[in-house]
Design a protein around this motif. Structure first.
Motif, mmCIF file in Angstrom:
data_model
loop_
_atom_site.group_PDB
_atom_site.id
_atom_site.type_symbol
_atom_site.label_atom_id
_atom_site.label_comp_id
_atom_site.label_asym_id
_atom_site.label_seq_id
_atom_site.Cartn_x
_atom_site.Cartn_y
_atom_site.Cartn_z
ATOM 1 N N VAL B 262 0.841 -1.198 0.000
ATOM 2 C CA VAL B 262 0.000 0.000 0.000
ATOM 3 C C VAL B 262 0.875 1.247 0.000
ATOM 4 O O VAL B 262 0.536 2.259 -0.593
ATOM 5 N N MET B 300 -10.359 4.233 7.614
ATOM 6 C CA MET B 300 -10.222 3.923 6.187
ATOM 7 C C MET B 300 -10.955 4.969 5.346
ATOM 8 O O MET B 300 -10.455 5.400 4.313
ATOM 9 N N PRO B 308 -3.112 7.307 2.338
ATOM 10 C CA PRO B 308 -3.018 6.103 3.167
ATOM 11 C C PRO B 308 -2.204 6.279 4.453
ATOM 12 O O PRO B 308 -2.224 5.407 5.310
ATOM 13 N N ASN B 340 -3.102 2.827 6.136
ATOM 14 C CA ASN B 340 -4.119 1.964 5.516
ATOM 15 C C ASN B 340 -5.288 1.700 6.471
ATOM 16 O O ASN B 340 -5.816 0.589 6.524
ATOM 17 N N GLY B 401 -0.442 -4.066 3.067
ATOM 18 C CA GLY B 401 -1.836 -4.328 2.721
ATOM 19 C C GLY B 401 -2.250 -5.769 2.959
ATOM 20 O O GLY B 401 -3.091 -6.318 2.237
#
Lengths: 420, 420
Positions: B262, B300, B308, B340, B401
Motif C-alpha cells: 500500500v 479507512m 493512506p 491503511n 496491505g
C-alpha cells in the motif's frame, strides 16, 4: 550537549540536570549534566542579568533546567569552556535524592532499589550508552553475513531442553511457560530463512543467585543453514574484534567514570581443545576430570596461556544438549566463547537428522514423543546448520571487567528482585 | 544464491531445497529454491555425468541438496540462467510436505499449524526478509536522532495502565505479570539516558480475537527528554518515509509473490485534528460523537481526504491514558499514526509533574498509591518528555496491505493459539 571551545562567542541553548552548585561570592557556578557529560554555567555579578541570581539561590541538585547563553573558551573550566547565561528556565524541581549519585558509595542493592535515580550516575550513563553501541555492532556484523532478524514467541508450551527450570504463565485456560531460549525456533527457521538472528529476553527459573546469573536476560541468538561450528566461530571472532573497537571508542568516557575495560583490542581468538584445556588445568593443580564442566576459576586460570578472549572447543558430548552434533564418538562440534573467564557465548554444529536427534534425546532420558512438534519439522527438509547463543548482559560485564552482571542490566530480575 | 548470466562459464556451488522436478525425457530439470529465489539445474543426456540421473530419480520436493556445476546463460530459463551440474550431494531427504507451499491454497489456520513448513513459501520469505529490513530502517532513524537502545523487564509487578488484562506469571514464591508495555520504564529512563528506544515483546491478555490483535506482539517504543509530541511526530514522519523506501526496494520481489504494498512512497504525513476528522466523518454519514474512539472503518474512510498515511492529533484527553499531557482543557497533546486505516503507532507529550499525574490517575479511578514506585521517580528531576509506541507486526501488515496481522508474525500467539 556538545559545547566546545570552537563555539566561543556563539549563543547556545542547553538543557540538563543541576549536578553541582558552587557559590564563591560574586561568581556562582552551575555544573549542568546531560547524558554526554558536563558543562559549566558561570554567573558573574555585573555581567549576568540580576534575576538569574534569584533563580540560582532557589536551585537544587537534579533540578531540570534550560540555559540560554554565550559560550566562552576558558582555561580553568573542566571542559575548556563555560557558558555565561542570559536566561535560565526551571522546568522541574527535584527533591533531595534518596541515594548519592555523586560518589560510588551506595552498595549495589541500595542502588537497584532506586535504579531509575541511580542511572543518573555518569558511570551508568557510560555503561548503557556503550551497551547500545555494542548491540549495534552485533547487528551490523550479522547483517553483513546475510542474517535476517526475527522474533520468536516467549510464551511456549514445551521446554527447549527438557529441563524443569521454567516460569509458568497462566495463558487463558491453560498453563504455558516463558521461553528459556529460541533454540528450537531458530533451528526450524534455518529451513526457510536460512540465516536468522534474534535479540530478546530469555528466562531461567534457576533458584541460585550468583554474580553472573539473572532470571531474565537478553539473549543474542543466531543460527545458519549450511554452516558448521567453525563458520560460526569465524563470525563470532569478527564480532569480538568489532566489539573491542566499539569499547575502545568509549575509552575516554570509560576512563572518566572509572571503568577499566578488559578487552579493547582483539587480534585473534585462540580455539582451545577441551582436552588441551583439561591438561593445562591439571598441571596447574586443578582437580578436574575429563567430562567435567570447567568453572569460572579454571577459565580465568587459562587466560595466562590464551589471553582474555578464547574459544574452548570440542567439548565432551555428554556436557552438551541433545541437539549438538557429535565428533569422534564422545566429543562434539561445540564451543564456548570465554571472555575474562566468563562464558559469554556457546554454540555448536547441530544435528539435522531426525533419527540422530531422537537417539540423543533417549541418551539423555528425554522422551522424543514430547518433542514431536519440533521433530516433525526435521522430516521436511532440514539443512545442516550451526549457531550460537550469547548472553548480552554477560558480554558487557566481561568486556568491561565489571564484578556483577547486574551492573550491565537496567532493571535486573533475580531470585529476590522483581522490582523496580 | 546470486547466480546471474554474468557468471556464464564459471563453476559455482549452490545449496538449497528442491522446489520442482521436471522430466522431459533426455532433459531433466531441478528448480532449486533458497531464501533469495530460484535457480534451474539442467541435466542433459550426454552432457551430464551418468550417476546424476540416478540421483535425480531418487529426488523429492524439499530435499536439501548441494550442486556443483557450470553456469550457462539461457534464453529459456526463468532467470536467464541455468546450471549444468557436475556433482549433486543430497544432504537431507524430505517426506511429502503436510501442506501445499507451492500454491496459496491452504487456509491461514492450516498454515499456522505447520508454520515452520509454511515459511518455505516464497511469499513468506519475502515478507519476513522485508520485515528484517524494516527493523533495520527503524533503528537507523532512531540512532540518527541520538536514541540509545535499551531492554526493560517483561516480568513486572504492577500494571502499566491500571487495567486488568495481564497474563500472570509464577515468579518463585510470588505472582508477577507479563508487561503490557515498557511505558513507565521508558519514561523513567528519560531522566538519565534522555532518548531511549526498545524493540521487544509486549503482552495483552485481551480475550477478543480479531485480524489485527495478537496477545504477544513486537512493540517499538521510544521516549525522549526535552521533546514534545510534534518533535516525535517529526521523527515518525521521517521513519515512515524511510520505511516506504525500504518497502519500495523490495518491489520486484513482492510483485513476484503477489504482495501489493500500500505504501511505497511517502511525501508528507498530514496531521489531522481529531475535531476535523469527526466533522468529516459526520458529513460522510458516520454516527460518531465528539469523545468517541474512531474505528478502522472510519479511519479507512478518511484515507480519501488524507491518503493512506496520516496522523490523527489532539484527541480528547478522556480517550488517552493518565500520563498524557492535556491541551486546552479537554483535549490532549496526543496522536495516532494511521496507515491503511490501521492505527500502527500512538503517542503523546507526557505529563512530567507528579501532582498532575496523580490528578489524572484519580480522574480515571486509579489509586496513585499503587503507582508510588513510578511516581517517586518524578520527585527527582523528571524532564518534559514525549514518545511513541508502535506495533511492529501491524506496521508490516498495514504497509503491505495484508489482511491479517498473523501474516506478518512468524509464530502468532492469540486467544486459541500457543503452538507451534
Amino acid at each position: 550537549m556538545d559545547v566546545t571551545p570552537a563555539l566561543h562567542g556563539s549563543e547556545v541553548v542547553v538543557a540538563g540536570w543541576v549536578w553541582e552548585l558552587r557559590d564563591i561570592g560574586k561568581i556562582k557556578f552551575i555544573v549542568l549534566r546531560d547524558r554526554e557529560g558536563f558543562i559549566q554555567i558561570t554567573l558573574k555579578a555585573g555581567k549576568t542579568p540580576e534575576n538569574l541570581f534569584k533563580i540560582f539561590v532557589e536551585l537544587g541538585r537534579e533540578d531540570v533546567i534550560v540555559v540560554k547563553g554565550v559560550v566562552e573558551a576558558s582555561k580553568i573550566a573542566k571542559r575548556g569552556v563555560e557558558i555565561f547565561p542570559s536566561e535560565i528556565w526551571v522546568l522541574n524541581k527535584a527533591k533531595p535524592l534518596p541515594i548519592d549519585v555523586w560518589s560510588e558509595t551506595p552498595d549495589l542493592a541500595t542502588r537497584l532499589r532506586w535504579r531509575s535515580v541511580d542511572l543518573k550516575r555518569p558511570r551508568n550513563l557510560a555503561i548503557f550508552s556503550l551497551a547500545s553501541a555494542m548491540l549495534r555492532t552485533i547487528r551490523d556484523v550479522l547483517y553483513g553475513e546475510g542474517f535476517v532478524e526475527v522474533f520468536t514467541p516467549k510464551i511456549i508450551v514445551t521446554s527447549t531442553e527438557g529441563g524443569a527450570e521454567l516460569f509458568p504463565v497462566l495463558y487463558f485456560e491453560r498453563v504455558a511457560y516463558l521461553s528459556q531460549s529460541p533454540q528450537l525456533y531458530k533451528e526450524q527457521l534455518t529451513a526457510s530463512l536460512e540465516r536468522v538472528f534474534e535479540i530478546g529476553p530469555a528466562y531461567r527459573a534457576e533458584k541460585h543467585n550468583t554474580d553472573y546469573h539473572l532470571n531474565e536476560f537478553i539473549s543474542v541468538d543466531a543460527e545458519a543453514a549450511f554452516m558448521d561450528y567453525t563458520d560460526i566461530m569465524n563470525i563470532l571472532e569478527k564480532m569480538t574484534k568489532n566489539l573491542a573497537k566499539t569499547v575502545a571508542s568509549f575509552s575516554t568516557k570509560l576512563n572518566e567514570v572509572g571503568v577499566k575495560p578488559v578487552v579493547t583490542e582483539v587480534r585473534n581468538v585462540p580455539r582451545v581443545d577441551y582436552d588441551e584445556a583439561v591438561d593445562w588445568l591439571r598441571r596447574l593443580g586443578f582437580a578436574v576430570n575429563w567430562g567435567d564442566d570447567l568453572t569460572v576459576e579454571m577459565q580465568m586460570a587459562l587466560m595466562k596461556f590464551y589471553g582474555p578472549v578464547y574459544f574452548l572447543v570440542n567439548f565432551p558430548a555428554s556436557l552438551r544438549p541433545f541437539y549438538t552434533k557429535r565428533r569422534d564418538g564422545e566429543k562434539s562440534e561445540s564451543y564456548d566463547l570465554i571472555i575474562n573467564g566468563i562464558e559469554v557465548a556457546s554454540g555448536a554444529t547441530r544435528i539435522h537428522r531426525r533419527d540422530e536427534l531422537e537417539e540423543e534425546m533417549r541418551k539423555r532420558g528425554l522422551d522424543p514423543r514430547l518433542f514431536e512438534a519440533h521433530l516433525s519439522v526435521f522430516d521436511y527438509g532440514m539443512p545442516p546448520h550451526a549457531g550460537f547463543g550469547l548472553g548480552f548482559n554477560r558480554l558487557v560485564t566481561a568486556m568491561l571487567g565489571l564484578d556483577n552482571v547486574r551492573h550491565a542490566t537496567l532493571y535486573p530480575r533475580d531470585r529476590y528482585r522483581v522490582e523496580p
